[in-house]
Scaffold this active site. Structure first.
Site, mmCIF file in Angstrom:
data_model
loop_
_atom_site.group_PDB
_atom_site.id
_atom_site.type_symbol
_atom_site.label_atom_id
_atom_site.label_comp_id
_atom_site.label_asym_id
_atom_site.label_seq_id
_atom_site.Cartn_x
_atom_site.Cartn_y
_atom_site.Cartn_z
ATOM 1 N N ASP A 200 0.826 -1.196 0.000
ATOM 2 C CA ASP A 200 0.000 0.000 0.000
ATOM 3 C C ASP A 200 0.869 1.259 0.000
ATOM 4 O O ASP A 200 1.867 1.324 0.733
ATOM 5 C CB ASP A 200 -0.863 -0.025 1.272
ATOM 6 C CG ASP A 200 -1.837 1.129 1.336
ATOM 7 O OD1 ASP A 200 -2.778 1.124 0.541
ATOM 8 O OD2 ASP A 200 -1.644 2.032 2.170
ATOM 9 N N GLU A 277 1.663 -0.451 -4.944
ATOM 10 C CA GLU A 277 0.576 0.462 -5.269
ATOM 11 C C GLU A 277 1.177 1.812 -5.653
ATOM 12 O O GLU A 277 1.248 2.749 -4.874
ATOM 13 C CB GLU A 277 -0.379 0.645 -4.085
ATOM 14 C CG GLU A 277 -1.677 1.335 -4.516
ATOM 15 C CD GLU A 277 -2.140 2.456 -3.596
ATOM 16 O OE1 GLU A 277 -3.081 3.166 -3.990
ATOM 17 O OE2 GLU A 277 -1.581 2.632 -2.509
HETATM 18 C C1 NOJ Z 1 -4.220 3.261 -0.687
HETATM 19 C C2 NOJ Z 1 -5.420 2.400 -0.449
HETATM 20 O O1 NOJ Z 1 -5.753 1.747 -1.641
HETATM 21 C C3 NOJ Z 1 -6.516 3.317 0.041
HETATM 22 O O2 NOJ Z 1 -7.758 2.656 0.109
HETATM 23 C C4 NOJ Z 1 -6.112 3.866 1.382
HETATM 24 O O3 NOJ Z 1 -7.054 4.820 1.812
HETATM 25 C C5 NOJ Z 1 -4.730 4.535 1.336
HETATM 26 N N1 NOJ Z 1 -3.767 3.785 0.565
HETATM 27 C C6 NOJ Z 1 -4.172 4.695 2.716
HETATM 28 O O4 NOJ Z 1 -3.789 3.453 3.231
#
Ligand code: NOJ
Ligand code: CA
Length: 579
Positions: A200, A277
């Site tokens: 993430d 991500e």
């Molecule tokens: C990316 C995640 O996909 C999202 O849902 C989240 O709010 C943020 N990172 C913070 O963790």
């Protein structure tokens, strides 16, 4: 195919753990429920699952605020239930990767509770604590969810840093103890047998150690400009301003050493995967020393319907920029974005809610075809296969995504919107719209949970209009059965997985044509996706003139045919072996 890694051949399916399958009928999905749906997933034809966070969490950011990294949330069952899910997935040759949130924990995590308790607590430096300046925060940095990135804590009279909500304090990765406990958590799951992680928000892990003020506009100013922006140029300017705003908080170079370190840890285990991500290709490192996969997010950032030109431009720049050995990774939807069916429909307006359009269903099929035929590992999102659409909540008390809860009063009080306008905009901006429960049947609550139970988010009522699994399983022409057929077609044609990508007819406006050529045996697949509502006749200047059909969305005439001219029905998907 032998030399390819499992994750290069896999089609991933993202499960949003709160919304997939409710085994104990309490309105929240859980591992017994998810395990019971593994046959469904196997039958669908996917071979990998990415599970959004399944850890204990106060759920302030819907699970992305973790309060224990080595357990599962009690609403999902027990650790034994998770292990059973994992084993049952593996028994069906389905791999499972978890979400790993490195940047921040929940403010309810024991580590943060200790850290905030006193300035000399041994865990104080596990988070980022600073004195304020002149009765204000240490600098002018914003949180990406709005407001200052600093929260004053009266217990110790200092501020802590949070890139996301204040309920998600950032860990201090410059402290080696943090790395040690987090790598312990990574090893815990790898030892249990998980196949890897989706990492993430990787680019936010470090911030500038000197905390300099940024020189640009604040987030709220940019958001206001965003609401009024109309043209592509205005959007591009906003993107630049956004980068300037967060320049000291994102993409600090240290993160790459950390990723190399993590890769070495993961490589001690057999065949595990790291997916970042981020769309920043620097996270591939030299091609095999950082992350295995980086999402091609630019592809999904089209303003409206995907067009052949948009896709070609994306592929051209993206594929050219990858380091040698790097493997692409494509997606069009996830839990943070509008659903594929709604997002790429022609009825979408620049601002305001996307409207349904008669071409939506055909375009949803094209979107899947694109994912399964482009070069790279595809990631699909649960519910996409039955054409689930965005669902806009009509009552602010139902919001579960706090970015909507946060935006709603701001829109009224700061930007002067009426409550009705603010509700629409907050529902559109927030992410509840794409996180509603999976629609299993034409039954109360879409068959997700019993009629008397309130699911954690309302079910989209369009389950009663055919947008549900049970009805679509019975209908040979349904989107669900289309997904199954296309997934099967991909498996039957190795070139669609391993093949090089060569665009054809690069000026064509109403269709996308390309070749996928397998390096091993030279199998050549011709892929033609018609984005036109007219019949098309296309002539190819290729040395090979005969084609054996692999897949057509329109029961294409003849198994083997002469290519020229190729006649396509409106919105036809055509895939053939050139022989
Ligand atoms: C990316 C995640 O996909 C999202 O849902 C989240 O709010 C943020 N990172 C913070 O963790
Ligand atoms: Ca449940």
């Amino acid at each position: 195919m032998k030399t390819n890694k499992w994750w290069q051949k896999t089609v991933f399916y993202q499960i949003y753990p709160h919304s997939f399958a409710d085994g104990n009928r309490d309105g929240i999905s859980d591992f017994p429920g998810m395990t019971a749906k593994l046959d469904y997933l196997q039958d669908l034809g996917i071979d990998g699952i990415w599970l959004s966070p399944h850890y204990p969490s106060p759920f302030f950011d819907c699970g992305y605020d973790i309060s224990d990294y080595t357990d599962i949330g009690p609403e999902y069952g027990t650790l034994a239930d998770f292990k059973h899910f994992l084993d049952e997935a593996h028994r069906r040759d389905i791999r499972v990767i978890l979400d790993m949130v490195l940047n921040h924990t929940s403010d309810q995590h024991q580590w943060f509770r200790e850290s905030r308790s006193s300035r000399d607590n041994p865990k104080r430096d596990w988070y980022i604590w600073r004195d304020g300046k002149k009765d204000g925060p240490p600098n002018n940095w914003d949180s990406t969810f709005g407001g200052s990135a600093w929260e004053f804590d009266s217990v110790t009279g200092q501020y802590y840093y949070h890139f996301f909500f204040k309920e998600q304090p950032d860990l201090n990765w410059r402290n080696p103890e943090v790395k040690q406990v987090m790598w312990d958590a990574v090893r815990f799951w790898l030892d249990l047998g998980v196949d890897g992680f989706r990492l993430d928000a990787v680019s936010t892990v470090f911030e500038h150690p000197d905390l300099p003020d940024h020189p640009g506009q604040s987030l709220i100013e940019l958001e206001q400009a965003g609401i009024n922006a109309k043209t592509r140029v205005e959007y591009e300017q906003l993107e630049k301003a956004w980068q300037a705003l967060f320049q000291y908080q994102i993409d600090l170079p240290e993160v790459h050493d950390l990723m190399k370190d993590l890769r070495q840890l993961v490589d001690k285990y057999k065949d595990r995967l790291l997916v970042g991500e981020t769309d920043d290709i620097r996270f591939y490192g030299s091609g095999d020393d950082e992350l295995h996969l980086i999402f091609n997010f630019p592809l999904m950032q089209a303003d409206g319907p995907l067009t052949p030109a948009w896709i070609r431009d994306n592929q051209k720049s993206r594929l050219a920029s990858l380091p040698p050995q790097a493997w692409p990774c494509n997606t069009l939807g996830n839990h943070d974005n509008s659903r594929v069916f709604s997002r790429y429909g022609e009825g979408k307006r620049l601002s305001g809610l996307p409207e349904p359009h008669p071409h939506d269903a055909a375009r949803a099929r094209l979107s899947l075809a694109l994912m399964l035929t482009l070069h790279g590992t595809p990631f699909l999102y649960n519910g996409e296969e039955i054409g689930m659409t965005d669902y806009y909540l009509t009552d602010p008390s139902l919001f579960r995504d706090n970015s909507s809860t946060y935006a709603y009063p701001l829109l009224i009080n700061l930007l002067g919107k009426t409550p009705e306008e603010a509700l629409k905009m907050a529902a559109l901006y927030g992410r509840d719209k794409c996180r509603t429960p999976m629609q299993w049947a034409n039954a109360p609550n879409g068959g997700f949970c019993p009629a008397a139970v309130h699911p954690w988010l309302p079910v989209n009522p369009n389950y009663a209009e055919g947008v549900n699994v049970a009805d679509q399983q019975k209908d040979a022409g349904s989107l669900l059965n289309f997904y199954k057929c296309m997934l099967q077609a991909r498996r039957s044609a190795p070139a669609l997985i391993t093949g090089d990508f060569t665009p054809l007819h690069e000026k064509a406006e109403d269709y996308l044509a390309f070749l996928r050529t397998a390096p091993q045996d030279g199998q050549k697949c011709l892929v033609v996706l018609s984005y036109s509502e007219q019949m098309l006749e296309i002539t190819f200047d290729l040395p090979v003139k005969r084609a054996r059909l692999i897949f057509s969305s329109h029961a294409h005439h003849g198994q083997v045919e002469l290519l020229n001219p190729l006649k396509l029905q409106p919105f036809e998907i055509y895939i053939a072996d050139l022989i």
